[in-house]
Write a protein that holds these residues in place. Structure first.
Motif, short mmCIF file in Angstrom:
data_model
loop_
_atom_site.label_atom_id
_atom_site.label_comp_id
_atom_site.label_asym_id
_atom_site.label_seq_id
_atom_site.Cartn_x
_atom_site.Cartn_y
_atom_site.Cartn_z
N ASP A 78 0.58 -1.03 0.01
CA ASP A 78 -0.19 -0.01 -0.12
C ASP A 78 0.71 1.35 -0.08
O ASP A 78 2.04 1.05 -0.35
CB ASP A 78 -1.12 -0.03 1.33
N ASP A 79 0.12 2.50 0.28
CA ASP A 79 0.84 3.67 0.13
C ASP A 79 2.07 3.93 1.25
O ASP A 79 2.81 4.73 1.19
CB ASP A 79 -0.14 4.98 0.49
N ASP A 80 1.79 2.90 2.34
CA ASP A 80 2.91 3.03 3.44
C ASP A 80 4.29 2.44 2.86
O ASP A 80 5.35 2.71 3.56
CB ASP A 80 2.53 2.27 4.56
N GLN B 135 7.77 2.21 1.41
CA GLN B 135 8.44 3.23 0.40
C GLN B 135 9.71 2.41 -0.32
O GLN B 135 10.26 3.13 -1.28
CB GLN B 135 8.94 4.47 1.41
N CYS C 40 2.04 0.16 -4.76
CA CYS C 40 2.83 0.92 -3.77
C CYS C 40 3.05 2.36 -4.30
O CYS C 40 3.97 2.63 -4.87
CB CYS C 40 4.07 0.22 -3.17
N ASN D 173 4.06 5.11 -3.18
CA ASN D 173 4.92 5.95 -2.83
C ASN D 173 6.58 5.14 -2.73
O ASN D 173 7.52 5.52 -2.15
CB ASN D 173 4.91 6.37 -1.41
N SER E 253 7.33 -0.71 5.57
CA SER E 253 5.93 -0.79 6.54
C SER E 253 6.22 -1.65 7.74
O SER E 253 5.54 -1.47 8.56
CB SER E 253 4.73 -0.80 5.67
N LYS F 13 12.57 0.07 9.28
CA LYS F 13 13.17 1.47 9.09
C LYS F 13 14.37 1.73 9.30
O LYS F 13 15.35 2.28 8.71
CB LYS F 13 12.27 2.40 9.33
#
Length: 244
Positions: free
Chosen positions: A106-108, A110, A139, A141, A194, A240
């Motif tokens: 999803d958009d989370d 990167q 995705c 982002n 994410s 991250k």
């Protein structure tokens, strides 16, 4: 409720209950959400008050369970204890990358790190290409994909050229591909920024070769038979820090 709509909703929600029972919560949640949407749409159109009341009760029932699952998944993620397992049986179908873990893309997301020592031969590089296609489509982002794999002494030149071509094409979508070679890599996993980590026992190469070039499953991987393997899905809040 019309029989076709009722049948569709019952099928999806029943599947959700089965997955829920097996503690495959994120998959169950997808089914509950899809089934609930069907019921809500039908409820809006229903003129019969008794049927509408019945639908409302069902919506509230499944919505309550869906909310409970959301909280449970969140609690397990925060505690670092989330673990979901999918067993792919030999010759089974319905296990494309999208079906297996598309719900986490999803958009989370990167950046993505793919660790798989067997992205070397032509069909293995094509599997990686299929994954990249899915990542780019889902995705929004996404900016970086890192592949950690091993070299193939027999087709090292081809392997390098295939991945170079893929990198050039990915740049058209503002995604950079970095390839790292390791001769000691053994583990196979896909790590999303994410925090989701998908560990596939056989790596990306769990699909069987199609019987011929004109049979179902050549292009739609949900129709392709699979080798037996196990998929473990976990979550880590430290992703991250490790890869960012």
């Amino acid at each position: 409720m019309s029989s076709s709509i009722e049948s569709a909703a019952i099928k999806i929600l029943t599947r959700g209950v089965e997955l829920d029972t097996k503690k495959r919560y994120t998959e169950a949640l997808v089914c509950y959400q899809e089934g609930l949407q069907i019921l809500v749409d039908k409820m809006k159109e229903e003129a019969d008050d008794s049927v509408k009341l019945y639908l409302r009760k069902k919506v509230e029932e499944y919505m309550k369970r869906a909310e409970t699952i959301k909280k449970l998944v969140l609690q397990q993620k925060e505690a670092g204890k989330f673990h979901e397992q999918v067993h792919i049986e030999n010759n089974s179908t319905g296990h494309s990358y999208k079906s297996l873990f598309g719900r986490f893309l999803d958009d989370d997301v990167q950046f993505v790190v793919v660790e798989d020592p067997y992205i070397r031969s032509f069909h293995q590089c094509q599997n990686f290409l299929r994954l990249c296609e899915l990542l780019v489509k889902t995705c929004s982002n996404l900016s970086n994909i890192q592949l950690v794999t091993s070299r193939d002494s027999k087709s090292e030149g081809d392997q390098r050229n295939w991945l170079h071509s893929l990198n050039e094409d990915l740049q058209r979508y503002r995604v950079k591909l970095a390839v790292e070679y390791s001769e000691t890599l053994h583990d196979r996993q896909i790590t999303l920024s994410s925090g989701w980590i998908i560990k596939i026992g056989r790596g990306l190469d769990f699909f069987k070769a199609p019987e011929n070039k004109f049979c179902l499953g050549v292009y739609d991987m949900d129709l392709r038979q699979c080798h037996e393997t196990t998929v473990d899905i976990v979550h880590s809040k430290n992703v991250k820090q490790s890869y960012g």
